[in-house]
Design an enzyme around this catalytic site. Structure first.
Site, PDB file in Angstrom:
ATOM      1  N   ARG A   1       0.812  -1.214   0.000  1.00 34.60           N
ATOM      2  CA  ARG A   1       0.000   0.000   0.000  1.00 34.60           C
ATOM      3  C   ARG A   1       0.848   1.268   0.000  1.00 34.60           C
ATOM      4  NH1 ARG A   1      -4.950  -1.470   4.254  1.00 34.60           N
ATOM      5  NH2 ARG A   1      -5.990  -2.974   2.861  1.00 34.60           N
TER       6      ARG A   1
ATOM      7  N   GLU B   1      -1.580  -9.327  -4.510  1.00 36.86           N
ATOM      8  CA  GLU B   1      -2.919  -9.873  -4.726  1.00 36.86           C
ATOM      9  C   GLU B   1      -2.867 -11.324  -5.192  1.00 36.86           C
ATOM     10  OE1 GLU B   1      -5.516  -8.582  -3.677  1.00 36.86           O
ATOM     11  OE2 GLU B   1      -4.852  -6.539  -3.319  1.00 36.86           O
TER      12      GLU B   1
ATOM     13  N   GLN C   1      -4.488 -17.245  -1.471  1.00 37.76           N
ATOM     14  CA  GLN C   1      -4.619 -18.459  -0.662  1.00 37.76           C
ATOM     15  C   GLN C   1      -3.800 -18.372   0.629  1.00 37.76           C
ATOM     16  OE1 GLN C   1      -6.734 -20.722  -1.531  1.00 37.76           O
ATOM     17  NE2 GLN C   1      -7.152 -20.043  -3.609  1.00 37.76           N
ATOM     18  N   THR C   2      -3.428 -17.159   1.034  1.00 34.97           N
ATOM     19  CA  THR C   2      -2.546 -16.998   2.186  1.00 34.97           C
ATOM     20  C   THR C   2      -3.034 -15.842   3.050  1.00 34.97           C
ATOM     21  OG1 THR C   2      -0.692 -17.689   0.785  1.00 34.97           O
ATOM     22  CG2 THR C   2      -0.136 -16.714   2.903  1.00 34.97           C
TER      23      THR C   2
ATOM     24  N   TYR D   1     -11.110 -10.732  -9.940  1.00 36.59           N
ATOM     25  CA  TYR D   1     -10.749 -10.124  -8.652  1.00 36.59           C
ATOM     26  C   TYR D   1      -9.420  -9.373  -8.747  1.00 36.59           C
ATOM     27  CZ  TYR D   1      -8.596  -9.493  -4.179  1.00 36.59           C
ATOM     28  OH  TYR D   1      -7.946  -8.910  -3.121  1.00 36.59           O
TER      29      TYR D   1
ATOM     30  N   ASP E   1     -13.961 -10.708  -2.973  1.00 39.48           N
ATOM     31  CA  ASP E   1     -13.219 -11.821  -2.382  1.00 39.48           C
ATOM     32  C   ASP E   1     -13.977 -12.312  -1.158  1.00 39.48           C
ATOM     33  OD1 ASP E   1     -12.721  -9.953  -0.385  1.00 39.48           O
ATOM     34  OD2 ASP E   1     -10.548 -10.263  -0.361  1.00 39.48           O
TER      35      ASP E   1
ATOM     36  N   GLU F   1      -9.926  -1.315  -0.444  1.00 36.09           N
ATOM     37  CA  GLU F   1      -9.067  -1.637   0.699  1.00 36.09           C
ATOM     38  C   GLU F   1      -9.854  -1.582   2.001  1.00 36.09           C
ATOM     39  OE1 GLU F   1      -4.674  -0.158  -0.842  1.00 36.09           O
ATOM     40  OE2 GLU F   1      -5.977   1.306   0.135  1.00 36.09           O
TER      41      GLU F   1
ATOM     42  N   CYS G   1     -15.254  -7.609  10.770  1.00 38.24           N
ATOM     43  CA  CYS G   1     -16.356  -8.492  10.365  1.00 38.24           C
ATOM     44  C   CYS G   1     -15.807  -9.884  10.085  1.00 38.24           C
ATOM     45  CB  CYS G   1     -17.046  -7.910   9.135  1.00 38.24           C
ATOM     46  SG  CYS G   1     -18.663  -8.626   8.784  1.00 38.24           S
TER      47      CYS G   1
ATOM     48  N   CYS H   1     -18.788  -6.421  16.259  1.00 38.86           N
ATOM     49  CA  CYS H   1     -19.808  -5.473  15.807  1.00 38.86           C
ATOM     50  C   CYS H   1     -19.714  -4.140  16.534  1.00 38.86           C
ATOM     51  CB  CYS H   1     -21.193  -6.080  15.990  1.00 38.86           C
ATOM     52  SG  CYS H   1     -21.469  -7.563  14.982  1.00 38.86           S
TER      53      CYS H   1
ATOM     54  N   CYS I   1     -17.667  -1.775  14.451  1.00 42.45           N
ATOM     55  CA  CYS I   1     -17.967  -1.717  13.019  1.00 42.45           C
ATOM     56  C   CYS I   1     -18.598  -0.382  12.637  1.00 42.45           C
ATOM     57  CB  CYS I   1     -18.910  -2.855  12.623  1.00 42.45           C
ATOM     58  SG  CYS I   1     -19.312  -2.839  10.854  1.00 42.45           S
TER      59      CYS I   1
END
Length: 354
Positions: free
Chosen positions: A43, A59, A64-65, A139, A157, A196, A206, A213, A216
């Site tokens: 970023r 990305e 998968q990680t 994605y 995702d 992001e 979440c 919550c 949030c």
């Protein structure tokens, strides 16, 4: 850079009208993100104009990680290949070695192929251009085009799916349903930051089992929170049972210098590994061992142990035997290996087996 400056691109599909007050909802989430957004290495740079190479690698790797572990792999990969030109020029074996431990090695092979194309033609300037690269799906194309080009493309995702399913109290969100709702909520003024923010909300607040919550920023609009059982959304996915696979492998040499073979196939293609054969229908372990040793050729030796390893929809049981053969040995540490082969070599290295 404005979306129009990013070059021509097909417009996103029409989206359903949102039941939420969009200005207020967007402002609440982006204000939360501006205060609490995660500081991640990919970023770095100006919002909406991130380094496309760093975003792209991240990305692909993070598909998968988890982020905490992914940062270790990311730093290692960027150290080995700091630019797309460095990645494109590297041999595939070096790329797979740097990817070691990340799994789903087809991602690394496709990333390498795509890097060679980018090094020749330049980085894509739109969502459609990214989508045309090997190994880049909707994605990843949406993530890179929004984060690096400020193009108004909503990502979809697992984190986004969970956030939107709870916001709408939808128990069975289909990919098309999620994409339509993500498109409807996307802030066109800050698409990269919005993507992001939604991903950060799903990863840190979440969360699947115990959503926070109270922290949030979208709680006031969340139908799942209003229901009193936010963790019930979305309903758990029904996953197919893992396929049971039994494999016989041999160690010729030592855990540090051994005979290795190059794997083929979509899952582990390009990696090196111990000579191995899956059991055919009706075969015993001894039958498969004899067949493997005849192929090499090699003389079977002592049984070294058994291990299990879960791969993509597979649960592998590996029986490891020693063997002797007049075949060249390779330095194991120099070669790209799957986690399964690393576990087998660690099993053979136990003091009681030496």
């Amino acid at each position: 850079m404005s979306p129009s400056a990013a070059g021509p691109s097909a417009a996103p599909p029409s989206v359903p009208a949102s039941p939420f007050p969009l200005p207020e909802l967007r402002a609440a989430l982006l204000a939360w993100f501006d205060r609490t957004g995660r500081s991640l290495p990919w970023r770095a740079g100006t919002e909406g104009a991130r380094d496309p190479y760093r975003v792209w690698v991240a990305e692909i790797l993070l598909q998968q990680t988890q982020v905490a572990r992914g940062q270790i792999y990311y730093d290692r990969f960027l150290t080995a290949f700091p630019t797309v030109q460095a990645l494109a020029a590297a041999p595939q074996e070096a790329v797979l070695k740097a990817w070691e431990g990340c799994g789903y090695y087809a991602r690394a092979r496709n990333l390498h192929r795509a890097a060679q194309q980018v090094a020749q033609d330049g980085f894509p300037r739109s969502y459609d251009g990214w989508l045309a690269l090997p190994g880049v799906g909707p994605y990843t194309a949406a993530a890179v085009s929004s984060l690096a080009l400020n193009e108004a493309r909503a990502v979809n995702d697992g984190n986004v799916r969970r956030v939107l399913a709870r916001l709408h109290a939808e128990p069975q969100p289909t990919p098309a349903w999620v994409q339509a709702r993500a498109d409807a909520l996307l802030d066109p003024a800050r698409p990269g930051a919005w993507n992001e923010a939604v991903m950060d909300l799903g990863a840190t607040v979440c969360t699947p089992a115990a959503p926070r919550c109270d922290a949030c920023p979208l709680r006031v609009w969340c139908a799942a929170f209003a229901s009193g059982t936010p963790a019930a959304y979305p309903a758990p996915k029904v996953r197919a049972a893992a396929q049971e696979v039994t494999v016989v492998a041999v160690l010729i040499g030592t855990p540090h210098r051994a005979v290795l073979e190059r794997r083929s196939g979509a899952l582990l293609g390009g990696l090196m590994g111990l000579p191995a054969e899956p059991l055919a229908a009706g075969e015993t372990v001894q039958d498969a061992l004899a067949r493997l040793c005849a192929r090499l050729p090699a003389r079977p030796g002592a049984f070294l142990g058994r291990l299990t390893h879960v791969m993509t929809h597979r649960r592998v049981t590996l029986h490891l035997h020693a063997a002797q053969a007049d075949l060249p040995l390779l330095t194991v540490a120099d070669e790209p290996l799957s986690r399964l082969d690393q576990k087998a070599l660690a099993l053979a290295a136990q003091p009681a087996l030496l």
